[in-house]
Write a protein that holds these residues in place. Structure first.
Motif, mmCIF file in Angstrom:
data_model
loop_
_atom_site.group_PDB
_atom_site.id
_atom_site.type_symbol
_atom_site.label_atom_id
_atom_site.label_comp_id
_atom_site.label_asym_id
_atom_site.label_seq_id
_atom_site.Cartn_x
_atom_site.Cartn_y
_atom_site.Cartn_z
ATOM 1 N N HIS A 111 0.857 -1.180 0.000
ATOM 2 C CA HIS A 111 0.000 0.000 0.000
ATOM 3 C C HIS A 111 0.894 1.232 0.000
ATOM 4 O O HIS A 111 2.129 1.112 0.044
ATOM 5 C CB HIS A 111 -0.982 0.006 1.184
ATOM 6 C CG HIS A 111 -0.368 0.009 2.549
ATOM 7 N ND1 HIS A 111 0.521 -0.951 2.988
ATOM 8 C CD2 HIS A 111 -0.522 0.854 3.608
ATOM 9 C CE1 HIS A 111 0.868 -0.695 4.231
ATOM 10 N NE2 HIS A 111 0.270 0.402 4.631
ATOM 11 N N ASP A 115 5.645 4.318 5.525
ATOM 12 C CA ASP A 115 6.642 3.336 5.971
ATOM 13 C C ASP A 115 6.796 2.187 4.973
ATOM 14 O O ASP A 115 7.611 1.284 5.191
ATOM 15 C CB ASP A 115 6.298 2.786 7.373
ATOM 16 C CG ASP A 115 4.870 2.322 7.512
ATOM 17 O OD1 ASP A 115 3.980 2.928 6.884
ATOM 18 O OD2 ASP A 115 4.630 1.346 8.243
ATOM 19 N N HIS A 116 6.045 2.217 3.881
ATOM 20 C CA HIS A 116 6.103 1.155 2.878
ATOM 21 C C HIS A 116 6.547 1.650 1.513
ATOM 22 O O HIS A 116 7.112 0.877 0.734
ATOM 23 C CB HIS A 116 4.724 0.486 2.743
ATOM 24 C CG HIS A 116 4.246 -0.089 4.027
ATOM 25 N ND1 HIS A 116 4.333 -1.430 4.328
ATOM 26 C CD2 HIS A 116 3.718 0.515 5.127
ATOM 27 C CE1 HIS A 116 3.877 -1.635 5.547
ATOM 28 N NE2 HIS A 116 3.493 -0.472 6.062
ATOM 29 N N ASP A 220 0.391 -4.779 6.148
ATOM 30 C CA ASP A 220 -0.079 -4.276 7.439
ATOM 31 C C ASP A 220 -1.313 -5.026 7.940
ATOM 32 O O ASP A 220 -2.201 -4.425 8.552
ATOM 33 C CB ASP A 220 -0.375 -2.781 7.346
ATOM 34 C CG ASP A 220 0.902 -1.960 7.430
ATOM 35 O OD1 ASP A 220 1.982 -2.557 7.513
ATOM 36 O OD2 ASP A 220 0.807 -0.724 7.398
ATOM 37 N N HIS A 223 -0.300 -4.415 12.687
ATOM 38 C CA HIS A 223 0.750 -3.451 12.997
ATOM 39 C C HIS A 223 1.466 -3.825 14.282
ATOM 40 O O HIS A 223 2.649 -3.613 14.437
ATOM 41 C CB HIS A 223 0.158 -2.048 13.151
ATOM 42 C CG HIS A 223 -0.401 -1.508 11.886
ATOM 43 N ND1 HIS A 223 -1.652 -1.845 11.437
ATOM 44 C CD2 HIS A 223 0.131 -0.695 10.956
ATOM 45 C CE1 HIS A 223 -1.871 -1.234 10.290
ATOM 46 N NE2 HIS A 223 -0.812 -0.532 9.971
ATOM 47 N N HIS A 267 5.515 -5.650 9.975
ATOM 48 C CA HIS A 267 5.640 -5.130 11.336
ATOM 49 C C HIS A 267 5.740 -6.242 12.393
ATOM 50 O O HIS A 267 5.478 -5.993 13.566
ATOM 51 C CB HIS A 267 4.474 -4.190 11.648
ATOM 52 C CG HIS A 267 4.405 -3.013 10.703
ATOM 53 N ND1 HIS A 267 5.481 -2.218 10.428
ATOM 54 C CD2 HIS A 267 3.386 -2.516 9.962
ATOM 55 C CE1 HIS A 267 5.131 -1.264 9.552
ATOM 56 N NE2 HIS A 267 3.864 -1.438 9.252
HETATM 57 ZN ZN LIG Z 1 2.830 0.042 7.950
#
Ligand SMILES: [Zn+2]
Length: 295
Positions: A111, A115-116, A220, A223, A267
């Motif tokens: 997505h 953070d990705h 995700d 998380h 995560h």
């Molecule tokens: Zn994430």
């Protein structure tokens, strides 16, 4: 005597059928209690303490490199400089693994959260950091994050950190280096996009099949595994559609467990590999044991 104060690079290899999977750490991010929607501070502390974890949670950020018949493929690309000094380690770890960004043929995104996907582009120059890669992403992600109407409905923080950064990072690939995919597409040989929406409109996982086995790179789906794998109904405050996210998480966790898939989680604490084990009304992640020989 000089003692180390940081780890040596975060790289972990594992064979999955005819694919070499390499977990690459992007580092970690410290979160607050406010990441949980309708889940009390006391419950967070209690569940994290049960697993000897820091509370509020520290979230590991992992990317996964695949090398095999589909070429050299990276799933998610970390956060670059968006989350401060504890994150943005992907490129150093990629170098430690002996792989140049120019060798990567495809970057698959789960997505477009920072953070990705914030490792795609140098923000100052607009230069693509994976110059030979085609980015593959669920069509619904691009439709949403590039929609001016959706952006107008968002708050200022979301406009900057989600819509703005998604456009900054994915934008330079859009003309010739972006491939849009749909739920169920075999995006590369042996790699199928399995949509699991709710966290974002097109949040997706990638299902790998090799030699009769299945492995899922779940983005995700959780998380904070200590909480959301045990209590899959718990959603995050930054979920786009928390109820849909929870319903899809419940269904996919069941499938992963029932089909005995190897899990790779963005995560899950580095290296982020394990299996689901039933526990009470939910599950826990039994992290895979370390092995020396890569086989
Ligand atoms: Zn994430």
């Amino acid at each position: 005597m000089s003692l180390p104060d940081t780890q040596i690079p975060g790289v972990y290899h594992r064979r999955f059928g005819d694919i070499l999977v390499t977990a690459l750490s992007d580092g970690y991010v410290e979160m607050g209690y406010d990441i949980f929607r309708e889940f009390s501070r006391e419950d967070v502390d209690r569940m994290m303490a049960r697993d000897h974890r820091i509370s509020p949670p520290r979230i590991s950020v992992n990317c996964f490199l695949l090398r095999g018949t589909a070429g050299t493929v990276l799933i998610d690309c970390g956060s670059q400089d968006k989350f401060g000094p504890t994150a943005g380690k992907l490129f150093a770890n990629l170098a430690a693994a002996g792989v140049a960004p120019s060798e990567i043929g495809h970057v698959l995104l789960t997505h477009c959260h920072p953070d990705h996907s914030c490792g795609l582009t140098d923000a100052a120059s607009g230069r693509r950091l994976f110059p030979n890669a085609t980015v593959v992403v669920n069509r619904k992600e691009i439709a949403h994050w590039f929609s001016d109407e959706a952006m107008a409905r968002a708050n200022a923080r979301q406009r900057e950190r989600y819509f703005g950064w998604a456009r900054e990072q994915v934008g330079p690939y859009r003309a010739e280096h972006l491939r849009l995919a749909d739920d169920g597409d075999e995006v590369l040989p042996g790699i199928t996009l399995v949509e699991c929406a709710g966290h974002t409109p097109g949040h997706s996982t990638y299902l790998l099949r090799s030699q009769g086995r299945q492995m899922i790179v779940w983005g995700d789906l959780a998380h904070v595994p200590e909480i959301q794998v045990a209590r899959p109904e718990v959603s995050m405050s930054f979920d786009y559609d928390p109820d849909t996210a929870a319903a899809n998480r419940i269904a996919l966790l069941r499938r992963i467990h029932d089909e005995d898939m190897l899990v790779a989680g963005m995560h899950i604490h580095f290296p982020g590999l394990g299996y689901l084990v039933r526990e009470g009304t939910g599950y826990r992640v039994a992290t895979e044991q370390w092995q020396f020989e890569i086989r």
